[in-house]
Design an enzyme around this catalytic site. Structure first.
Site, PDB file in Angstrom:
ATOM      1  N   ASP A  13       4.993   0.175   2.222  1.00 20.81           N
ATOM      2  CA  ASP A  13       4.809   1.583   2.582  1.00 20.81           C
ATOM      3  C   ASP A  13       5.651   1.963   3.782  1.00 20.81           C
ATOM      4  O   ASP A  13       6.143   3.092   3.873  1.00 20.81           O
ATOM      5  CB  ASP A  13       3.335   1.878   2.869  1.00 20.81           C
TER       6      ASP A  13
ATOM      7  N   SER B 142       0.454   6.049  -0.634  1.00 21.32           N
ATOM      8  CA  SER B 142       0.804   5.733   0.750  1.00 21.32           C
ATOM      9  C   SER B 142      -0.433   5.674   1.626  1.00 21.32           C
ATOM     10  O   SER B 142      -0.660   4.697   2.358  1.00 21.32           O
ATOM     11  CB  SER B 142       1.786   6.784   1.279  1.00 21.32           C
TER      12      SER B 142
ATOM     13  N   LYS C 235      -2.645   1.906   2.896  1.00 23.00           N
ATOM     14  CA  LYS C 235      -2.877   1.573   4.309  1.00 23.00           C
ATOM     15  C   LYS C 235      -4.373   1.479   4.602  1.00 23.00           C
ATOM     16  O   LYS C 235      -4.821   0.586   5.330  1.00 23.00           O
ATOM     17  CB  LYS C 235      -2.231   2.616   5.221  1.00 23.00           C
TER      18      LYS C 235
END
Length: 453
Positions: free
Chosen positions: A163, A185, A189
């Site tokens: 990412d 994205s 995370k």
């Protein structure tokens, strides 16, 4: 068979669906930098134009999550929850909700980003605090969480490295606004942080990446679906980004505004920031089983904020990550822009419309954001709004005040603001601050609505 990036670019260009193995190949190539940037950029544009299926989004999110280290909060013995915003102007809610949720007994491992496009970055704001370290190892983050309950850090090369590469490319290839790429994205995370719960602040309106409400609702539902499939309790609030959130937009000025609210200093022009922050924190507390309902969670969040507990945790977090909290004593004195200039109303009337994206670009041009990954930002750049939508304004009086590091920075922002801030004879009706709430129980209807408009 050996896979080749150019074949996969062609496949997505032609609207075909990837297998999980093909997605893993692309993600591994991004993480290990074995696929050239121009091919990754071409694939991003093909995905932007053709879209991704739910299965592709799942596979992409999982592959990106597993492209590096994964944090395990289980040894901390507390519910791990986080909040993420899709990006706004003046959006400093992370600095408020993280310490509030930690004060409620939860742990908040918050992996944040830098300025992207016209929106600001939480890491850039925190790095205005002298000494504050955003680049911690997972072990260091765990130590801060054990001591304080909240830690706001950035990605490292070992955490979701795919990412890190794709995020920077999206900013440079005009592929930021894809709901599928945004979802993968953000969720990669967040899931790499081992979260038990996640609250998403999905922006809609003139300052959002996805301006249309229908698009924002779809993104919210897509992220809730992705989180729930991964076993993370997830909810999304659709919030209004028709104007900057709070009084300030920039870097240090947003830290300063957050400190004011954490210290109990309220101002009419940042009541919207306070309300959105309490709503988000309330949902974090509710998902973490520290309140029976989201409304009860909001009330507990307000009690924590007013008690000063959140300020203590924020201060402890900054100190634990190397920051010098002596500047918190008089934050307005630490604000030292080289130049400042009032932007004046050219007529009397009501502030009837704000193109919030143009305001964001004005802030970026003042030096608070970056045009390319790695560009420096000026800590004291930004602006202060002196009016909200619907407010009465007088000719010759300041609409906002601009801060920059030299005079030459002011010209383009003033042109952008003249286009962005519209004064009319009559005020326009105000949109609600929180426009929708998407949860595990209603996410399917939003996904279906997007599939069959």
């Amino acid at each position: 068979m050996t896979m080749h990036a150019v074949d996969l670019i062609r496949k997505k260009r032609d609207g075909e669906e990837f297998t999980p193995e093909e997605i893993r190949f692309l993600v591994r190539g991004a993480a290990m930098e074995t696929i050239p940037e121009e091919q990754l950029a071409a694939w991003l544009m093909a995905a932007f134009l053709r879209g991704l299926s739910l299965a592709e989004v799942d596979a992409l999110t999982t592959a990106m999550k597993l492209s590096g280290e994964v944090f395990d909060p289980a040894p901390l013995g507390r519910f791990a929850v986080d909040k993420h915003s899709t990006g706004g102007v003046g959006d400093k809610t992370s600095l408020l909700v993280a310490p509030i949720a930690a004060a409620a007994g939860l742990v908040v491992p918050m992996i944040s980003g830098r300025a992207l496009g016209h929106t600001g970055g939480t890491l850039d704001k925190l790095e205005c605090i002298p000494g504050y370290r955003t680049q911690l190892s997972l072990r260091e983050m765990e130590q801060v969480l054990a001591k304080v309950g909240a830690s706001i850090v950035g990605q490292t090369k070992s955490l979701v490295p795919a990412d890190r590469v794709l995020y920077a490319l999206r900013d440079r290839t005009s592929t930021v606004e894809s709901p599928y790429l945004i979802c993968a994205s953000i969720m990669s995370k967040k899931l790499a942080a081992g979260l038990n719960g996640l609250v998403l602040d999905v922006k809609t309106g003139s300052g959002a990446f996805l301006r249309r409400k229908e698009d924002a609702l779809f993104l919210a539902a897509l992220m809730v679906e992705t989180g729930e499939r991964a076993g993370t309790r997830t909810a999304a609030l659709l919030t209004n980004m028709e104007q900057p959130l709070g009084r300030f937009a920039g870097n240090w000025v947003e830290v300063q505004e957050s400190l004011d609210l954490l210290s109990g200093r309220r101002h009419p022009l940042n009541e919207d920031l306070r309300e959105v922050s309490l709503a988000l924190a309330g949902w974090m507390i509710f998902l973490g089983d520290a309140a029976k309902t989201a409304a009860a969670g909001r009330q507990r969040a307000e009690d924590i904020l007013e008690s000063g507990q959140a300020l203590r945790i924020f201060t402890d977090m900054v100190e634990a990550q190397g920051g010098d909290t002596s500047v918190f004593a008089e934050p307005e004195k630490f604000h030292r822009p080289a130049v400042r200039r009032d932007f004046l109303a050219d007529r009397s009337g009501y502030l009837a419309h704000v193109d919030c994206t143009l305001v964001g670009w004005a802030v970026q041009r003042l030096g608070a954001g970056r045009e390319r990954a790695g560009d420096p930002v000026f800590a004291h750049a930004g602006l202060e709004m002196h009016a909200k939508l619907g407010d009465k304004v007088k000719v010759g009086k300041p609409l906002c005040t601009l801060y920059a590091d030299f005079d030459g920075r002011l010209t383009e922002p003033e042109i952008l603001l003249r286009l962005a801030l519209v004064i009319a004879d009559e005020p326009t009706p105000a949109e609600p601050l929180i426009q929708d709430i998407i949860t595990a129980s209603n996410r399917k209807q939003y996904l279906e609505a997007a599939r069959h408009p």
